[in-house]
Design a protein around this motif. Structure first.
Motif, PDB file in Angstrom:
ATOM      1  N   LYS A 171      55.806  35.221  40.631  1.00 23.75           N
ATOM      2  CA  LYS A 171      56.471  34.120  39.931  1.00 23.75           C
ATOM      3  C   LYS A 171      57.232  33.233  40.921  1.00 23.75           C
ATOM      4  O   LYS A 171      57.233  32.004  40.797  1.00 23.75           O
ATOM      5  N   LYS A 233      50.841  34.026  36.804  1.00 24.31           N
ATOM      6  CA  LYS A 233      50.576  34.833  35.617  1.00 24.31           C
ATOM      7  C   LYS A 233      50.020  36.203  36.012  1.00 24.31           C
ATOM      8  O   LYS A 233      49.616  36.427  37.150  1.00 24.31           O
ATOM      9  N   TRP A 235      47.207  38.897  35.144  1.00 26.29           N
ATOM     10  CA  TRP A 235      45.889  38.919  34.523  1.00 26.29           C
ATOM     11  C   TRP A 235      45.295  40.326  34.472  1.00 26.29           C
ATOM     12  O   TRP A 235      45.443  41.114  35.405  1.00 26.29           O
ATOM     13  N   GLU A 252      45.626  37.860  29.500  1.00 23.48           N
ATOM     14  CA  GLU A 252      46.903  37.717  30.175  1.00 23.48           C
ATOM     15  C   GLU A 252      47.812  38.830  29.705  1.00 23.48           C
ATOM     16  O   GLU A 252      47.944  39.097  28.506  1.00 23.48           O
TER      17      GLU A 252
END
Length: 255
Positions: A171, A233, A235, A252
């Motif tokens: 992030k 993100k 996954w 996700e």
């Protein structure tokens, strides 16, 4: 080199998922693969390099700042660029409840699984961000066991917490480097030495996912990650509908 050539660095590449990734990437055209490992002269990598001259073993010990910097300098010397990092190296060495997990295990897991990726990124980010592809990628091989939103108890508190902290790095990369595509990938519970050890500790004969399926799923996610919309993100290597508690039925994954 040029934007038509894709240069990969895979950490933890001498066995398991890492070796599977390097083996799959080696067969791709216009590709150079740097196989990062504590022992780049391991027989598995020597055999692969003999078959595929585009594979180069490079000494990469997670947590070793000088060693990581030297590895990146070697990549720059040989290839002149770096387009994709698949940060796969990690450990999962202890299974037990929180109340009994030695503090030393937390330190060991965080040193490799979390700080090791900080050091890798710090060493490589300048070369990575200069990728002629204009879409450099940093893919962290994480774990569904790190998810708090899709939590499944596996008695791996040192491992899971270290991977959750590593997820946070993804992030941060996404926010701090707009040109970088960063993503965390759950590889599945895979039939490797590490995965099977965890399976035995949780009452299974072996891990449920094959190495081939995991590698194919991981590379599909990495290949698709050419849009900033996919960055920052977590996954799933593939959507699992097997009805088992470790299956995650979404593409996700919740952090």
């Amino acid at each position: 080199m040029s934007a038509n050539q894709t240069v990969y660095l895979v950490s933890g590449a001498n066995r398991g998922i890492g070796l599977g990734l390097v083996t799959a990437l080696a067969s791709r055209p216009n590709t150079i693969v740097f196989a990062g490992a504590r022992d780049p002269a391991a027989q598995s990598l020597k055999d692969l390099s003999a078959k595929h001259p585009n594979v180069h073993g490079v000494k990469l010990t997670m947590g070793d700042k000088a060693g990581n910097e030297a590895a990146v300098a070697e990549i720059k010397r040989i290839a002149g660029q770096l387009d994709v990092i698949i940060a796969n190296a990690g450990i999962s060495n202890y299974y037990g409840p929180l109340a009994e997990t030695p503090i030393s295990e937390f330190r060991d897991h965080w040193e490799i699984n979390t700080l090791g990726n900080v050091i890798l990124f710090q060493a490589a980010h300048a070369l990575l961000l200069a990728s002629p592809s204009k879409a450099p990628r940093f893919a962290l091989i994480s774990s569904g066991g790190a998810s708090m939103g899709a939590y499944f108890h596996m008695s791996t508190v040192a491992y899971g917490s270290s991977k959750a902290a590593a997820n946070f790095l993804v992030k941060v990369m996404d926010q701090e480097h707009p040109a970088l595509i960063s993503l965390a990938i759950h590889p599945g519970w895979v039939q490797t030495d590490m995965g099977n050890q965890g399976a035995l500790a949780n009452g299974l004969a072996e891990a449920p996912e094959t190495l081939e399926d995991s590698v194919n799923g991981i590379l599909a996610r990495v290949d698709q990650a050419t849009s900033k919309e996919l960055s920052g993100k977590f996954w799933n290597f593939r959507v699992s509908h097997g009805g088992k508690p470790w299956n995650i039925a979404t593409e996700e994954i919740l952090w």
